[in-house]
Design a protein around this motif. Structure first.
Motif, PDB file in Angstrom:
ATOM      1  N   ASN A  70       0.971  -1.317  -0.076  1.00  0.00           N
ATOM      2  CA  ASN A  70       0.058  -0.035   0.059  1.00  0.00           C
ATOM      3  C   ASN A  70       0.779   1.332  -0.160  1.00  0.00           C
ATOM      4  N   ALA A  71       2.246   1.222  -0.328  1.00  0.00           N
ATOM      5  CA  ALA A  71       2.949   2.196  -0.485  1.00  0.00           C
ATOM      6  C   ALA A  71       2.535   3.291  -1.343  1.00  0.00           C
ATOM      7  N   PRO A  72       2.108   4.439  -1.405  1.00  0.00           N
ATOM      8  CA  PRO A  72       1.697   5.238  -2.768  1.00  0.00           C
ATOM      9  C   PRO A  72       2.810   5.751  -3.740  1.00  0.00           C
ATOM     10  N   ASP A 112       8.131   7.654 -18.485  1.00  0.00           N
ATOM     11  CA  ASP A 112       6.768   6.596 -18.270  1.00  0.00           C
ATOM     12  C   ASP A 112       7.309   5.649 -17.732  1.00  0.00           C
ATOM     13  N   VAL A 113       6.090   4.768 -17.135  1.00  0.00           N
ATOM     14  CA  VAL A 113       6.394   3.497 -16.552  1.00  0.00           C
ATOM     15  C   VAL A 113       5.157   2.850 -16.837  1.00  0.00           C
ATOM     16  N   ILE A 132       2.461  -0.796 -12.839  1.00  0.00           N
ATOM     17  CA  ILE A 132       3.261  -0.624 -11.933  1.00  0.00           C
ATOM     18  C   ILE A 132       2.785   0.608 -11.055  1.00  0.00           C
ATOM     19  N   ALA A 133       2.625   1.514 -11.786  1.00  0.00           N
ATOM     20  CA  ALA A 133       2.338   2.992 -11.247  1.00  0.00           C
ATOM     21  C   ALA A 133       1.542   3.913 -12.209  1.00  0.00           C
ATOM     22  N   ALA A 134       0.678   4.719 -11.683  1.00  0.00           N
ATOM     23  CA  ALA A 134       0.022   5.727 -12.444  1.00  0.00           C
ATOM     24  C   ALA A 134       0.681   6.657 -13.374  1.00  0.00           C
ATOM     25  N   MET A 147      10.327   9.454  -9.418  1.00  0.00           N
ATOM     26  CA  MET A 147       9.221   9.141  -8.668  1.00  0.00           C
ATOM     27  C   MET A 147       8.157   8.348  -9.170  1.00  0.00           C
ATOM     28  N   LEU A 148       7.888   7.459  -8.641  1.00  0.00           N
ATOM     29  CA  LEU A 148       6.820   6.548  -9.163  1.00  0.00           C
ATOM     30  C   LEU A 148       5.519   7.023  -8.413  1.00  0.00           C
ATOM     31  N   MET A 149       4.382   7.520  -8.789  1.00  0.00           N
ATOM     32  CA  MET A 149       3.419   7.902  -8.200  1.00  0.00           C
ATOM     33  C   MET A 149       2.203   7.188  -8.382  1.00  0.00           C
TER      34      MET A 149
END
Length: 156
Positions: A39-41, A63-64, A68-70, A111-113
């Motif tokens: 649950n890490a954001p 981009d990711v 994985i991330a938004a 940063m993966l958000m």
């Protein structure tokens, strides 16, 4: 019947082998991320980018994988008074010919958000680096134990 299968396997292996070094003048190494708790954001990606070409280039976007991330943003950490603050780098990161830029904890990072899942040790995922010359480089990222990733980047 077996020959086409062998050929397709060869093509896939060659494509995967090119990954981070698909560029003729950019060398991208040590792409890692730290494992996160459930649950890490957010998460972060670290790496080293070297411009081995004869002209400058600017990393202007990342981009990711959507699973994985938004989103992924270029960030930096700066001292403001007695506090450290992260901010998005909207102007990009320019690399002069021969220059090497290190993304590390406490400095520049991706940063993966909006993480969609916890990042687990041993997992790999891709980020895409987009440069001003319309070049995109797919970079495989290895998720490491936080202690291991910290000690690696201190050697730079």
């Amino acid at each position: 019947m077996r020959r086409p299968l062998i050929f397709i396997t060869f093509i896939i292996a060659c494509t995967l082998g090119m990954s981070a070094n698909a560029s003729e003048y950019l060398k991208i190494t040590h792409a890692t991320s730290r494992a996160t708790f459930p649950n890490a954001p957010t998460g972060a990606v670290y790496m080293t980018i070297k411009n081995e070409g004869s002209k400058q280039t600017t990393l202007h976007e990342t981009d990711v994988d959507g699973d994985i991330a938004a989103e992924a943003q270029i960030h930096t950490t700066e001292a403001q008074g007695d506090m450290m603050k992260m901010r998005e780098v909207t102007e990009g990161i320019t690399l002069m010919p021969g220059e090497e830029v290190v993304f590390n904890p406490g400095g520049r990072h991706i940063m993966l958000m909006g993480l969609k899942q916890a990042l687990k040790v041993g997992q790999t995922f891709n980020v895409t680096l987009k440069f001003d010359d319309n070049q995109s480089v797919l970079v495989p990222v290895a998720v490491k134990d936080p202690e291991e990733s910290m000690s690696h980047h201190h050697h730079h």
